[in-house]
Design an enzyme around this catalytic site. Sequence first.
Site, PDB file in Angstrom:
ATOM      1  N   ASP A  68      -4.928   0.540   8.503  1.00  0.00           N
ATOM      2  CA  ASP A  68      -4.739   0.200   7.093  1.00  0.00           C
ATOM      3  C   ASP A  68      -5.517  -1.034   6.649  1.00  0.00           C
ATOM      4  O   ASP A  68      -5.585  -1.309   5.446  1.00  0.00           O
ATOM      5  CB  ASP A  68      -3.248  -0.048   6.800  1.00  0.00           C
ATOM      6  CG  ASP A  68      -2.431   1.232   6.773  1.00  0.00           C
ATOM      7  OD1 ASP A  68      -3.011   2.301   6.547  1.00  0.00           O
ATOM      8  OD2 ASP A  68      -1.207   1.151   6.983  1.00  0.00           O
ATOM      9  N   SER A 104      -0.912  -5.288   7.163  1.00  0.00           N
ATOM     10  CA  SER A 104      -2.309  -4.983   6.881  1.00  0.00           C
ATOM     11  C   SER A 104      -2.748  -5.594   5.561  1.00  0.00           C
ATOM     12  O   SER A 104      -3.875  -6.089   5.431  1.00  0.00           O
ATOM     13  CB  SER A 104      -2.522  -3.469   6.851  1.00  0.00           C
ATOM     14  OG  SER A 104      -2.245  -2.889   8.106  1.00  0.00           O
ATOM     15  N   GLY A 149       6.093   0.971   6.318  1.00  0.00           N
ATOM     16  CA  GLY A 149       5.227   2.043   5.861  1.00  0.00           C
ATOM     17  C   GLY A 149       4.435   1.739   4.612  1.00  0.00           C
ATOM     18  O   GLY A 149       3.842   2.635   4.006  1.00  0.00           O
ATOM     19  N   ILE A 150       4.411   0.477   4.205  1.00  0.00           N
ATOM     20  CA  ILE A 150       3.650   0.081   3.014  1.00  0.00           C
ATOM     21  C   ILE A 150       2.579  -0.948   3.366  1.00  0.00           C
ATOM     22  O   ILE A 150       2.079  -1.653   2.492  1.00  0.00           O
ATOM     23  CB  ILE A 150       4.564  -0.441   1.892  1.00  0.00           C
ATOM     24  CG1 ILE A 150       5.571  -1.470   2.403  1.00  0.00           C
ATOM     25  CG2 ILE A 150       5.284   0.728   1.209  1.00  0.00           C
ATOM     26  CD1 ILE A 150       6.442  -2.090   1.314  1.00  0.00           C
ATOM     27  N   LYS A 185       0.864  -1.188   0.000  1.00  0.00           N
ATOM     28  CA  LYS A 185       0.000   0.000   0.000  1.00  0.00           C
ATOM     29  C   LYS A 185       0.894   1.230   0.000  1.00  0.00           C
ATOM     30  O   LYS A 185       1.868   1.300   0.758  1.00  0.00           O
ATOM     31  CB  LYS A 185      -0.884  -0.015   1.245  1.00  0.00           C
ATOM     32  CG  LYS A 185      -1.592   1.283   1.555  1.00  0.00           C
ATOM     33  CD  LYS A 185      -1.447   1.695   3.020  1.00  0.00           C
ATOM     34  CE  LYS A 185      -0.013   1.979   3.390  1.00  0.00           C
ATOM     35  NZ  LYS A 185       0.196   2.536   4.733  1.00  0.00           N
ATOM     36  N   PRO A 225       9.096  -5.857   2.804  1.00  0.00           N
ATOM     37  CA  PRO A 225       9.798  -5.516   4.040  1.00  0.00           C
ATOM     38  C   PRO A 225       8.810  -5.299   5.187  1.00  0.00           C
ATOM     39  O   PRO A 225       7.657  -4.899   4.986  1.00  0.00           O
ATOM     40  CB  PRO A 225      10.519  -4.203   3.698  1.00  0.00           C
ATOM     41  CG  PRO A 225      10.554  -4.152   2.206  1.00  0.00           C
ATOM     42  CD  PRO A 225       9.350  -4.886   1.731  1.00  0.00           C
ATOM     43  N   VAL A 226       9.281  -5.551   6.405  1.00  0.00           N
ATOM     44  CA  VAL A 226       8.463  -5.412   7.615  1.00  0.00           C
ATOM     45  C   VAL A 226       8.722  -4.040   8.239  1.00  0.00           C
ATOM     46  O   VAL A 226       9.818  -3.495   8.129  1.00  0.00           O
ATOM     47  CB  VAL A 226       8.795  -6.539   8.615  1.00  0.00           C
ATOM     48  CG1 VAL A 226       8.017  -6.387   9.902  1.00  0.00           C
ATOM     49  CG2 VAL A 226       8.517  -7.893   7.970  1.00  0.00           C
TER      50      VAL A 226
END
Length: 290
Positions: free
Chosen positions: A136, A105, A100-101, A9, A96-97
């Site tokens: 999210d 979620s 921010g994407i 996201k 990646p953990v």
Amino acid sequence: MPTTLAPAKVNLFLHVGEVQANGRHPLDSLVMFAGPEAADRVSVETADKLTLNVTGPRSAGLEIDERNLVLRAANALLEASGKMRGAALTLDKHLPVAAGIGGGSADAGATLRLLRDLWSLDADLVQQVAVPLGGDVPVALTGRTALMQGEGERVLVQEGLPTLPAVLVNPGVDCPTGAVFKAFDAAGAGAGFSELARIPRFETATTMIDWLESQRNDLEPVAIDLVPVIGKVLAAMSELPQVRLARMSGSGATCFALFDTRDAADVAAEDIAATYPDWWVRATELGDAA
């Protein structure tokens, strides 16, 4: 085995208000989703009990317990449905953990969609379950280009917007959401927050990017203070050939750059990956989830 993508996201802009009494923040964000180049995958099979197996290049260190958002989503849906059911879930982790994407979620939203179909559940029930799981998760469940407002529970789907060629970059450093919001609150930020009533209509990616330049990510300054390499990423992306806009997504540390064409995004991704081989880099197109 039913399988669905759980794509990254991207918050094309993120306006954040002052912290509320419940500890959460009002948000106003235009969200798009990456293509299959930047996505996890979730699969499900019928089973007697609920289980989760995690595979993939980003699976190391992921908890398979009550902290895992996939299991939390599945258990919440199981409880809300009021029946004893099972499912064998597999999460193939590529994103990646703490990036921010919305990786967790996205995984939860994909899980809810798969279980909704497997268990033949009402869509409204599934939507209700998504809201308390995190800001999210409702938009990830929808998987559509949308304005995300309130605390994330109001998802206003936006029809007819162009897809946006993009490069996503993560420097491999965690940027925990809680710490970023805590710094945002400590700075006394969020005053004067207001929501956009609507998103204008755009004929091309170029005109949409022109408009996005007037927006912002309110968390970007405090995230850079906490994780300075984010500033390095943005500086590097701002120098990419034919780049139109570089901005942080969500609470970081992933940043995105927008381009007028997919060819330009592909060339730029090759450029930055060659210069910074330790960074996670993906060229993609942003729009509705596939």
